[in-house]
Scaffold this motif. Structure first.
Motif, PDB file in Angstrom:
ATOM      1  N   TYR A   1      84.896   4.334  69.716  1.00  0.00           N
ATOM      2  CA  TYR A   1      84.867   5.309  68.591  1.00  0.00           C
ATOM      3  C   TYR A   1      86.640   5.636  68.712  1.00  0.00           C
ATOM      4  O   TYR A   1      85.988   5.349  67.141  1.00  0.00           O
ATOM      5  N   LEU A   2      87.129   5.883  69.806  1.00  0.00           N
ATOM      6  CA  LEU A   2      88.430   5.985  68.737  1.00  0.00           C
ATOM      7  C   LEU A   2      89.381   5.240  68.153  1.00  0.00           C
ATOM      8  O   LEU A   2      89.720   5.879  67.042  1.00  0.00           O
ATOM      9  N   LEU A   3      88.786   3.871  68.933  1.00  0.00           N
ATOM     10  CA  LEU A   3      89.453   2.640  67.889  1.00  0.00           C
ATOM     11  C   LEU A   3      89.159   2.463  66.741  1.00  0.00           C
ATOM     12  O   LEU A   3      89.582   2.721  65.029  1.00  0.00           O
ATOM     13  N   ILE A   4      87.895   2.852  66.372  1.00  0.00           N
ATOM     14  CA  ILE A   4      86.330   2.252  64.884  1.00  0.00           C
ATOM     15  C   ILE A   4      87.543   3.700  64.169  1.00  0.00           C
ATOM     16  O   ILE A   4      87.448   3.032  63.053  1.00  0.00           O
ATOM     17  N   GLY A   5      87.942   4.655  64.521  1.00  0.00           N
ATOM     18  CA  GLY A   5      87.771   6.557  63.683  1.00  0.00           C
ATOM     19  C   GLY A   5      89.503   5.808  63.335  1.00  0.00           C
ATOM     20  O   GLY A   5      89.672   6.197  62.290  1.00  0.00           O
TER      21      GLY A   5
ATOM     22  N   ILE B   1      79.637  -4.099  63.532  1.00  0.00           N
ATOM     23  CA  ILE B   1      79.959  -5.368  64.443  1.00  0.00           C
ATOM     24  C   ILE B   1      81.424  -5.284  65.159  1.00  0.00           C
ATOM     25  O   ILE B   1      80.996  -5.358  66.645  1.00  0.00           O
ATOM     26  N   ILE B   2      81.812  -4.407  64.936  1.00  0.00           N
ATOM     27  CA  ILE B   2      82.990  -3.394  65.885  1.00  0.00           C
ATOM     28  C   ILE B   2      82.550  -2.640  67.123  1.00  0.00           C
ATOM     29  O   ILE B   2      83.511  -3.097  68.541  1.00  0.00           O
ATOM     30  N   ARG B   3      81.460  -2.065  66.790  1.00  0.00           N
ATOM     31  CA  ARG B   3      80.655  -0.820  67.261  1.00  0.00           C
ATOM     32  C   ARG B   3      80.452  -1.880  68.599  1.00  0.00           C
ATOM     33  O   ARG B   3      80.249  -2.393  69.873  1.00  0.00           O
TER      34      ARG B   3
END
Length: 373
Positions: A225-229, A217-219
């Motif tokens: 990718y950096l924020l998800i990481g 959902i975030i993606r």
């Protein structure tokens, strides 16, 4: 095989191999939902695919109730080889077609063998605090892997992660210690109370929902990718802190840890007030800490029974059932209804914590003599 491996009783080598396997597997599995998003799979499809990493735990843990030394040793070695093959296939460009789904299912099946065998061994070695040390050994490195993974995916690409997984798997295969003798757990005078293992299912709900529903959902919302990481680093850092805390905490009443695990694992339900980065960070932090209580303290409780093999079967079965609920049901509701209704998958954890809190007959029935006279 033995010529290349130390004995599993060498605790620091066992801990190091645990670090290597956890890093290789979590680094690889971190890419799964993100790559599936880029291949245009929806939340429900990604959640359904995510169940393939959990279902094998039930089957393998059931079969390993009768495991011998050779089965445990095979399960400690073979998953490294499978990840070597999987990462090589991905490096050859097999992350763009139907073969990719096969790689996810294949590696997901065999990774379950390693965890189950390692968990059984922590019980058979019969050392106080072994389960907590084992949990900390795999949890601590996972606290930093998402951030590095996010950085590499953002600025280099998926292949950089596959290369690291390949290297870690090769090293892990040769370092992984094995058991040199058949072991039978010393017969305990007490047996397990399964009501105290049920919270593992809520730990599974949280981990499955976060990994295969929240991340996609975030993606899909075009976050980097950096924020998800970074967000997943919050989850796993708190998981690692919880594992360390559990390693130095000794409370006789197992119910305390089971209730704590239930409540904190259900923390993502606060997203009903708004699916934003601030609330997401808080829910990930609390859920990660609660999940560590389940993995470490419930495993420790299981290992104190007379049959670690049976205990691990129930431990992993409850976790897998929860993981499937989080990925499959959570993904279904998130895609076909909305994310807010999907949060009801966390409600049973809150209700069960209330049940445990009101459970007045705990002390007389936690343990039942194995050989009553």
């Amino acid at each position: 095989m033995g010529r290349f491996s130390a004995n599993i009783e060498t605790s620091y080598i066992f801990a190091f191999s645990t670090v290597l396997f956890s890093m290789a597997w979590f680094w690889l599995s971190f890419t799964f939902p993100l790559r599936l998003v880029s291949l245009n799979y929806n939340y429900f499809q990604i959640g359904a695919i995510g169940t393939s990493a959990s279902i094998p735990f039930i089957l393998i843990s059931y079969l390993y109730r009768k495991s011998k030394k050779v089965h445990l040793n095979l399960a400690l070695k073979l998953p490294f080889l499978v990840m070597i093959v999987g990462s090589l296939l991905l490096l050859l460009g097999n992350d763009k077609n139907s073969i990719y789904i096969g790689i996810i299912v294949f590696t997901g099946f065999f990774q379950s063998m390693w965890w189950i065998s390692a968990e059984i061994e922590t019980g058979l070695l019969d050392r106080e605090g072994m389960a907590e040390k084992y949990s900390a050994a795999w949890a601590i490195p996972t606290g930093i892997f998402p951030l590095f993974s996010g950085l590499m995916l953002q600025y280099i690409g998926f292949y950089s992660v596959y290369i690291i997984v390949l290297l870690l798997s090769i090293i892990g295969f040769f370092i992984q210690p094995i058991d040199s003798m058949e072991r039978v757990k010393r017969k305990a005078s007490r047996r397990i109370n399964y009501r105290l293992i049920v919270p593992m299912s809520f730990t599974g709900v949280g981990m499955g929902f976060i990994t295969f529903v929240v991340v996609p959902i975030i993606r899909h919302s075009n976050y980097s990718y950096l924020l998800i990481g970074f967000l997943l680093t919050i989850y796993w850092v708190m998981f690692a802190i919880g594992s360390i805390y559990a390693n130095f905490t000794h409370i006789k009443d197992q119910r305390v840890f089971s209730i704590l695990s239930c409540l904190l694992s259900a923390f993502p339900i606060i997203l009903i007030f708004g699916f934003n980065i601030f609330l997401l960070a808080i829910s990930l932090a609390m859920s990660g800490f609660g999940g560590s209580m389940g993995f470490s303290k419930i495993l420790s409780y299981v290992n104190k029974t007379e049959s670690p093999r049976d205990g691990v079967f129930f431990y992993e079965s409850f976790f897998s059932f929860g993981f499937i609920t989080g990925t499959f049901l959570g993904g279904f509701l998130a895609f076909y209804v909305n994310i807010y209704l999907a949060l009801i998958v966390f409600l049973p954890a809150i209700l069960y914590s209330i049940y445990l809190s009101l459970w007045r007959e705990l002390d007389p029935i936690i343990f039942v003599p194995s050989n009553p006279e």
